[in-house]
Enzyme design. Structure first.
Site, mmCIF file in Angstrom:
data_model
loop_
_atom_site.group_PDB
_atom_site.id
_atom_site.type_symbol
_atom_site.label_atom_id
_atom_site.label_comp_id
_atom_site.label_asym_id
_atom_site.label_seq_id
_atom_site.Cartn_x
_atom_site.Cartn_y
_atom_site.Cartn_z
ATOM 1 N N GLY A 96 -5.748 -7.522 1.596
ATOM 2 C CA GLY A 96 -4.717 -6.590 1.129
ATOM 3 C C GLY A 96 -4.374 -6.721 -0.336
ATOM 4 N N THR A 115 -9.404 -1.219 4.509
ATOM 5 C CA THR A 115 -9.271 -2.438 5.300
ATOM 6 C C THR A 115 -9.851 -3.602 4.499
ATOM 7 O OG1 THR A 115 -10.044 -3.606 7.278
ATOM 8 C CG2 THR A 115 -11.417 -1.794 6.518
ATOM 9 N N GLY A 116 -9.331 -4.787 4.740
ATOM 10 C CA GLY A 116 -9.839 -5.954 4.030
ATOM 11 C C GLY A 116 -8.695 -6.738 3.425
ATOM 12 N N ARG A 148 4.981 -11.895 3.730
ATOM 13 C CA ARG A 148 3.974 -11.312 2.833
ATOM 14 C C ARG A 148 3.692 -9.843 3.244
ATOM 15 N NH1 ARG A 148 -1.260 -9.056 4.292
ATOM 16 N NH2 ARG A 148 -2.581 -9.138 2.451
ATOM 17 N N VAL A 149 3.543 -8.976 2.259
ATOM 18 C CA VAL A 149 3.227 -7.565 2.521
ATOM 19 C C VAL A 149 1.845 -7.256 1.964
ATOM 20 C CG1 VAL A 149 3.915 -5.167 2.123
ATOM 21 C CG2 VAL A 149 5.670 -6.943 2.364
ATOM 22 N N GLY A 150 0.994 -6.660 2.776
ATOM 23 C CA GLY A 150 -0.352 -6.285 2.341
ATOM 24 C C GLY A 150 -0.431 -4.816 1.967
ATOM 25 N N ASP A 151 -1.633 -4.279 2.032
ATOM 26 C CA ASP A 151 -1.872 -2.906 1.570
ATOM 27 C C ASP A 151 -1.484 -1.828 2.579
ATOM 28 O OD1 ASP A 151 -4.245 -4.183 2.927
ATOM 29 O OD2 ASP A 151 -4.865 -2.088 2.992
ATOM 30 N N THR A 160 -7.153 -5.192 9.485
ATOM 31 C CA THR A 160 -6.586 -3.905 9.884
ATOM 32 C C THR A 160 -7.429 -3.080 10.845
ATOM 33 O OG1 THR A 160 -5.996 -3.893 7.558
ATOM 34 C CG2 THR A 160 -5.692 -1.833 8.721
HETATM 35 N N1 GLY Z 1 -5.532 -5.279 4.950
HETATM 36 C C1 GLY Z 1 -4.469 -5.814 5.698
HETATM 37 C C2 GLY Z 1 -3.646 -6.732 4.956
HETATM 38 O O1 GLY Z 1 -4.092 -7.350 3.994
HETATM 39 O O2 GLY Z 1 -2.509 -6.889 5.301
#
Ligand code: GLY
Length: 274
Positions: free
Chosen positions: A207, A204-205, A182-185, A154
Site C-alpha cells: 500500500g 493491489t500490493g 496503519r492506513v494503506g492504499d 487486497t
Molecule cells: N494494498 C493493501 C494495503 O497495503 O493495505
C-alpha cells in the site's frame, strides 16, 4: 457507442456487461479458482439485469468471506494481533464510499457501499462501526490469520452493467507486518482505486508504494489521455512508478471490451463479459 455519446444522442443502447476481479498481489496459496467463483457470482447478477454496484459488492463479499484472501474473514493480523479492515467503492457516475480501520466487521465493503448515497464519503475506526451498527451491518469477531510470510493482499472487483455504469469494490486486511492504525492504499481515492466514465482501475500490493505513486489515478490518466491501451497503461504504471521488487498489481475495465489485469508478481485474476 461510448456511454457519453449515447447519452448526448439520447440513444437507448445496452452495454455489454463485464467483470474483472483479482485475489491480491504477492505470495499466497493458489487462489485462482476462488477468484473465478467470485466472477461467476458477479456474472450471474449482471446477466439477470443487476447493477454494477450489486455485482461488484456481492463478488467482493465472496472474496471477503473466503479465508484464503487477505480481506474480511482472512484479513492478516496487524503487529499487535488485531484485525483491522479497509474497503472502498467508486462508481463511474462520481460516487465514492470508503471505510478505514474497521474491527468486528466481516464485510466492510457493505458498509462502504452504504456510503455511496450519503453526504459523507468515508468513515474510520469506532465512528465507522457505530455508523454501521445504526444501519444494521453485521458485527462479529473477524477470525483473521497470520501473514503468509510475504505481503499477501487486497481483493478487488470491477463490474460494468448493461446501462454502462462501472463500479469498483476493493477490500483488504492491509499489507502484512504493519502496525495497528496503519492506513494503506485501499481506502484512498486515486491510490487504491480510481474511476470515471472512461475507465475504472483498482490496485493491489504494498500500500505504501501504491499510495506514493498515486497509482490508480495515474494509470487511469495514462489510459484516458494518451493512445496507450488499458494493459499497456498498467504495464507502464508498474514499471515506471513502482520500485523494482515491490509487489504490485492492477485490474482495469473500460466502457467497452473485457477487463484485464497485470502484476509484477503472483496475482490471481479473472474476467468475464456477456
Ligand atoms: N494494498 C493493501 C494495503 O497495503 O493495505
Amino acid at each position: 457507442m461510448r456511454p457519453i455519446l449515447r447519452e448526448l444522442l439520447g440513444v437507448e443502447m445496452m452495454t455489454v456487461p463485464a467483470v474483472v476481479a483479482h485475489g491480491g498481489a504477492g505470495p499466497g496459496p493458489d487462489r485462482q479458482q476462488n477468484v473465478e467463483m467470485a466472477i461467476k457470482v458477479a456474472a450471474e447478477i449482471l446477466k439477470s439485469g443487476g447493477s454494477a454496484i450489486e455485482a461488484a459488492v456481492e463478488a467482493c463479499v465472496v472474496l471477503e468471506d473466503d479465508p484464503v484472501f487477505n480481506a474480511g474473514t482472512g484479513g492478516v493480523f496487524r503487529n499487535d494481533g488485531s484485525v483491522s479492515l479497509d474497503a472502498s467503492i467508486q462508481t463511474s457516475d462520481g460516487k465514492i464510499g470508503f471505510v478505514i480501520g474497521m474491527e468486528e466487521t466481516p464485510n466492510p465493503i457493505r458498509v462502504a457501499k452504504d456510503l455511496l448515497d450519503e453526504e459523507i464519503n468515508g468513515l474510520a475506526g469506532i465512528g465507522a462501526r457505530i455508523w454501521a451498527d445504526q444501519r444494521g451491518h453485521i458485527k462479529a469477531p473477524v477470525e483473521g490469520r497470520p501473514p503468509h510470510g510475504g505481503e499477501g493482499d487486497t481483493v478487488g472487483v470491477i463490474a460494468r452493467d448493461s446501462n454502462g455504469l462501472l463500479a469498483s469494490a476493493t477490500s483488504t486486511g492491509g499489507t502484512s507486518h504493519r502496525p495497528a492504525g496503519r492506513v494503506g492504499d485501499v481506502p484512498l481515492p486515486g491510490s487504491g482505486f480510481w474511476a470515471d466514465q472512461k475507465a475504472s482501475i483498482a490496485a493491489t500490493g504494498v500500500g505504501e508504494a501504491i499510495t506514493t505513486a498515486l497509482l490508480s489515478y495515474r494509470v487511469h490518466d495514462r489510459f484516458t489521455s494518451s493512445s496507450s491501451d488499458l494493459l499497456s497503461s498498467m504495464q507502464w504504471g508498474i514499471s515506471e512508478l513502482i520500485e523494482a521488487g515491490v509487489s504490485v498489481g492492477l485490474i482495469g475495465l473500460g466502457p467497452e471490451g473485457e477487463g484485464t489485469g497485470f502484476s509484477n508478481t503472483d496475482m490471481p485474476w479473472a474476467a468475464w463479459s456477456g
